[in-house]
Design a protein around this motif. Structure first.
Motif, short mmCIF file in Angstrom:
data_model
loop_
_atom_site.label_atom_id
_atom_site.label_comp_id
_atom_site.label_asym_id
_atom_site.label_seq_id
_atom_site.Cartn_x
_atom_site.Cartn_y
_atom_site.Cartn_z
N ALA A 198 0.85 -1.19 0.00
CA ALA A 198 0.00 0.00 0.00
C ALA A 198 0.88 1.24 0.00
O ALA A 198 1.95 1.26 0.62
CB ALA A 198 -0.91 0.01 1.22
N LEU A 199 0.42 2.23 -0.72
CA LEU A 199 1.08 3.53 -0.76
C LEU A 199 0.08 4.56 -0.28
O LEU A 199 -1.13 4.41 -0.50
CB LEU A 199 1.53 3.85 -2.19
CG LEU A 199 2.45 2.81 -2.83
CD1 LEU A 199 2.63 3.13 -4.32
CD2 LEU A 199 3.79 2.77 -2.13
N ASP A 200 0.56 5.60 0.37
CA ASP A 200 -0.35 6.64 0.84
C ASP A 200 0.17 8.01 0.46
O ASP A 200 1.34 8.18 0.14
CB ASP A 200 -0.57 6.54 2.35
CG ASP A 200 0.69 6.83 3.16
OD1 ASP A 200 1.81 6.76 2.61
OD2 ASP A 200 0.56 7.13 4.36
N ARG A 201 -0.76 8.95 0.45
CA ARG A 201 -0.39 10.34 0.23
C ARG A 201 -1.39 11.22 0.94
O ARG A 201 -2.56 10.86 1.11
CB ARG A 201 -0.30 10.68 -1.25
CG ARG A 201 -1.61 10.77 -1.97
CD ARG A 201 -1.40 11.10 -3.46
NE ARG A 201 -2.68 11.22 -4.12
CZ ARG A 201 -3.24 12.37 -4.49
NH1 ARG A 201 -2.59 13.51 -4.29
NH2 ARG A 201 -4.41 12.39 -5.09
N LYS A 202 -0.91 12.35 1.40
CA LYS A 202 -1.76 13.31 2.09
C LYS A 202 -2.35 14.27 1.07
O LYS A 202 -1.66 14.75 0.18
CB LYS A 202 -0.94 14.12 3.10
CG LYS A 202 -0.46 13.31 4.28
CD LYS A 202 -1.53 13.21 5.30
CE LYS A 202 -0.97 12.61 6.57
NZ LYS A 202 -2.00 12.25 7.50
N VAL A 203 -3.65 14.51 1.21
CA VAL A 203 -4.35 15.51 0.42
C VAL A 203 -5.08 16.37 1.44
O VAL A 203 -6.12 15.96 1.97
CB VAL A 203 -5.33 14.86 -0.58
CG1 VAL A 203 -6.07 15.95 -1.36
CG2 VAL A 203 -4.61 13.92 -1.53
N GLY A 204 -4.50 17.50 1.76
CA GLY A 204 -5.04 18.32 2.86
C GLY A 204 -4.90 17.56 4.16
O GLY A 204 -3.82 17.09 4.51
N ARG A 205 -6.01 17.41 4.86
CA ARG A 205 -6.00 16.66 6.13
C ARG A 205 -6.34 15.20 5.94
O ARG A 205 -6.38 14.43 6.89
CB ARG A 205 -7.00 17.29 7.11
CG ARG A 205 -6.62 18.68 7.52
CD ARG A 205 -7.52 19.32 8.49
NE ARG A 205 -8.77 18.63 8.77
CZ ARG A 205 -9.69 19.06 9.59
NH1 ARG A 205 -9.53 20.19 10.21
NH2 ARG A 205 -10.79 18.37 9.79
N GLU A 206 -6.56 14.80 4.71
CA GLU A 206 -6.99 13.44 4.40
C GLU A 206 -5.80 12.60 3.92
O GLU A 206 -4.95 13.08 3.20
CB GLU A 206 -8.05 13.53 3.29
CG GLU A 206 -8.65 12.25 2.85
CD GLU A 206 -9.73 12.52 1.81
OE1 GLU A 206 -10.91 12.44 2.18
OE2 GLU A 206 -9.38 12.79 0.65
N THR A 207 -5.81 11.32 4.31
CA THR A 207 -4.81 10.38 3.80
C THR A 207 -5.51 9.44 2.84
O THR A 207 -6.54 8.85 3.17
CB THR A 207 -4.17 9.56 4.94
OG1 THR A 207 -3.62 10.46 5.90
CG2 THR A 207 -3.07 8.66 4.42
N ARG A 208 -4.94 9.32 1.65
CA ARG A 208 -5.49 8.44 0.62
C ARG A 208 -4.53 7.29 0.37
O ARG A 208 -3.32 7.48 0.37
CB ARG A 208 -5.74 9.21 -0.67
CG ARG A 208 -6.78 10.28 -0.51
CD ARG A 208 -7.02 11.01 -1.79
NE ARG A 208 -8.00 12.07 -1.58
CZ ARG A 208 -8.43 12.85 -2.54
NH1 ARG A 208 -7.99 12.69 -3.78
NH2 ARG A 208 -9.32 13.78 -2.28
N PHE A 209 -5.09 6.12 0.13
CA PHE A 209 -4.30 4.92 -0.07
C PHE A 209 -4.55 4.33 -1.45
O PHE A 209 -5.64 4.44 -2.00
CB PHE A 209 -4.65 3.87 1.00
CG PHE A 209 -4.21 4.28 2.37
CD1 PHE A 209 -2.97 3.89 2.85
CD2 PHE A 209 -5.02 5.07 3.16
CE1 PHE A 209 -2.55 4.28 4.11
CE2 PHE A 209 -4.62 5.46 4.43
CZ PHE A 209 -3.37 5.06 4.90
N ARG A 210 -3.51 3.68 -1.96
CA ARG A 210 -3.65 2.95 -3.22
C ARG A 210 -2.82 1.68 -3.14
O ARG A 210 -1.89 1.57 -2.34
CB ARG A 210 -3.26 3.78 -4.43
CG ARG A 210 -1.83 4.20 -4.49
CD ARG A 210 -1.61 5.15 -5.70
NE ARG A 210 -0.30 5.75 -5.64
CZ ARG A 210 0.77 5.27 -6.25
NH1 ARG A 210 0.67 4.17 -6.97
NH2 ARG A 210 1.94 5.87 -6.15
N LEU A 211 -3.16 0.73 -3.97
CA LEU A 211 -2.49 -0.57 -3.98
C LEU A 211 -1.22 -0.51 -4.81
O LEU A 211 -1.19 0.09 -5.88
CB LEU A 211 -3.42 -1.63 -4.56
CG LEU A 211 -2.86 -3.05 -4.69
CD1 LEU A 211 -2.56 -3.64 -3.32
CD2 LEU A 211 -3.84 -3.93 -5.44
N ASN A 212 -0.18 -1.14 -4.31
CA ASN A 212 1.02 -1.42 -5.09
C ASN A 212 1.11 -2.95 -5.15
O ASN A 212 1.57 -3.58 -4.21
CB ASN A 212 2.27 -0.82 -4.43
CG ASN A 212 3.52 -1.20 -5.19
OD1 ASN A 212 3.49 -1.36 -6.40
ND2 ASN A 212 4.61 -1.34 -4.47
#
Length: 109
Positions: free
Chosen positions: A61-75
């Motif tokens: 899993a990879l994550d990134r911050k967008v404002g105060r939100e953390t979003r995840f995606r599959l690797n």
């Protein structure tokens, strides 16, 4: 995170049914916010975050911050190790099933 710098074994990461479900959810979407992932479970945000941390440590899993939100995606690339390991056993079972089929056919004759 490269495969060689993984902090956790991919087999360990997929051993838990919750993490396998998270992988499935991540595979269905390009990117999912943590609150949407948490809504899919009866456990709290902290528990889901702990499972996601294990997936991140395995490189799944990879994550990134967008404002105060953390979003995840599959690797999915670390899953290649699992696929390669299973491929051996797929050959093993295929060969054994062919032998069993041949034995059964020989008995019928």
């Amino acid at each position: 995170m490269s495969e060689s710098s993984q902090l956790r074994d991919v087999f360990d990461a997929i051993a838990d049914p919750t993490r396998r479900r998270l992988i499935h959810l991540l595979a269905e979407e390009e990117e999912i916010p943590l609150h949407e992932l948490t809504a899919q479970f009866t456990m709290g945000r902290t528990a889901v975050s702990k499972h996601l941390t294990i997936l991140k440590e395995a490189g799944l899993a990879l994550d990134r911050k967008v404002g105060r939100e953390t979003r995840f995606r599959l690797n999915a690339s670390p899953l290649r190790e699992v696929q390669d390991w299973l491929a051996f056993y797929n050959k093993f079972w295929s060969a054994n099933m062919l032998r069993l089929n041949q034995l059964l056919e020989d008995e019928e004759e």
